[in-house]
Design a protein around this motif. Structure first.
Motif, short mmCIF file in Angstrom:
data_model
loop_
_atom_site.label_atom_id
_atom_site.label_comp_id
_atom_site.label_asym_id
_atom_site.label_seq_id
_atom_site.Cartn_x
_atom_site.Cartn_y
_atom_site.Cartn_z
N UNK A 18 0.83 -1.21 0.00
CA UNK A 18 0.00 0.00 0.00
C UNK A 18 0.86 1.26 0.00
N UNK A 19 1.99 1.21 0.69
CA UNK A 19 2.93 2.34 0.66
C UNK A 19 3.48 2.52 -0.75
N UNK A 20 3.82 1.41 -1.39
CA UNK A 20 4.32 1.48 -2.77
C UNK A 20 3.24 1.98 -3.71
N UNK A 21 1.98 1.59 -3.48
CA UNK A 21 0.87 2.10 -4.28
C UNK A 21 0.77 3.62 -4.14
N UNK A 22 1.00 4.13 -2.95
CA UNK A 22 1.01 5.58 -2.75
C UNK A 22 2.06 6.26 -3.61
N UNK A 23 3.20 5.62 -3.75
CA UNK A 23 4.26 6.19 -4.61
C UNK A 23 3.85 6.14 -6.09
N UNK A 24 3.18 5.07 -6.47
CA UNK A 24 2.68 4.97 -7.85
C UNK A 24 1.67 6.09 -8.11
N UNK A 28 2.05 13.25 -11.10
CA UNK A 28 3.11 14.02 -11.75
C UNK A 28 3.03 13.92 -13.27
N UNK A 29 2.56 12.80 -13.77
CA UNK A 29 2.43 12.60 -15.21
C UNK A 29 1.09 13.12 -15.74
N UNK A 30 0.23 13.62 -14.84
CA UNK A 30 -1.02 14.23 -15.28
C UNK A 30 -2.21 13.29 -15.38
N UNK A 31 -2.22 12.20 -14.61
CA UNK A 31 -3.30 11.22 -14.68
C UNK A 31 -4.10 11.13 -13.39
N UNK A 83 -2.53 19.29 -13.91
CA UNK A 83 -1.66 18.33 -13.25
C UNK A 83 -0.81 18.90 -12.14
N UNK A 84 -0.50 20.18 -12.17
CA UNK A 84 0.38 20.77 -11.15
C UNK A 84 -0.23 20.67 -9.76
N UNK A 85 -1.55 20.83 -9.65
CA UNK A 85 -2.13 20.77 -8.30
C UNK A 85 -3.05 19.56 -8.13
N UNK A 86 -3.06 18.66 -9.09
CA UNK A 86 -3.82 17.41 -8.95
C UNK A 86 -5.32 17.57 -9.06
N UNK A 87 -5.80 18.70 -9.59
CA UNK A 87 -7.25 18.89 -9.70
C UNK A 87 -7.74 18.51 -11.10
N UNK A 88 -8.96 18.02 -11.13
CA UNK A 88 -9.58 17.68 -12.41
C UNK A 88 -10.15 18.93 -13.04
#
Length: 165
Positions: A74-80, A86-89, A160-165
């Protein structure tokens, strides 16, 4: 929008805990692996990374790196999820299927869904987790291992910069 598919399998052994979807499941066998061997979360991470064309979990979290020995998936999933942002998804939904003869998982699925929703930052109704047996056939049916499939749908973020849709 992009779709990703992930698959993972781990061998069942007597000397490990059984962690699926971030939940410790009472069972006399556990999954063998470098991290916590959470086969469901590994399939999910590969689906997410694949949909975003960001490689696979072996690229980001190699099994020969001591930093990931015993790591929480789950920690690794957080990194994913950080890589995706960061890639805009943005994750629209995720659907996982666990293939295991034993133990019965139905009672643990609500907690798995909540774990994923929390880490992925999506509503729980965007997460589906199902479990099935293989009627005693193959390596999962004879309890030699557990496998999991995951399918995800990603959508681009508007900002993508602030993670908002």
């Amino acid at each position: 929008m992009r779709i990703g598919h992930g698959y993972d399998v781990h061998r069942l052994v007597s000397s490990r805990k059984l962690i699926l979807g971030g939940v410790e499941i009472p069972h006399y066998l556990g999954l063998l692996g470098h991290s916590d061997a959470d086969v469901v979360t590994h399939a999910l991470m590969d689906a997410l990374l694949g949909a975003a064309a960001l490689g696979d979990i072996g690229t980001h979290f190699p099994d020969n790196d001591p930093a990931y020995a015993g790591a929480s998936s789950l920690t690794l999933l957080g990194r994913v999820m950080e890589l995706l942002r960061q890639a805009g998804w943005q994750v629209e939904n995720a659907d996982m299927t666990i293939l295991a003869q034993q133990p019965k998982l139905k009672g643990h699925i609500p907690q798995m869904r909540q774990n994923y929703a929390r880490v992925m930052g999506v509503p729980v109704d965007c997460i589906s987790v199902k479990a099935t047996t293989e009627e005693g056939l193959g390596f999962t049916g004879t309890e030699q291992g557990i496998a999991a499939h995951a399918v995800v749908l990603l959508q681009t973020l508007k900002n993508p910069a602030d993670g908002e849709i």
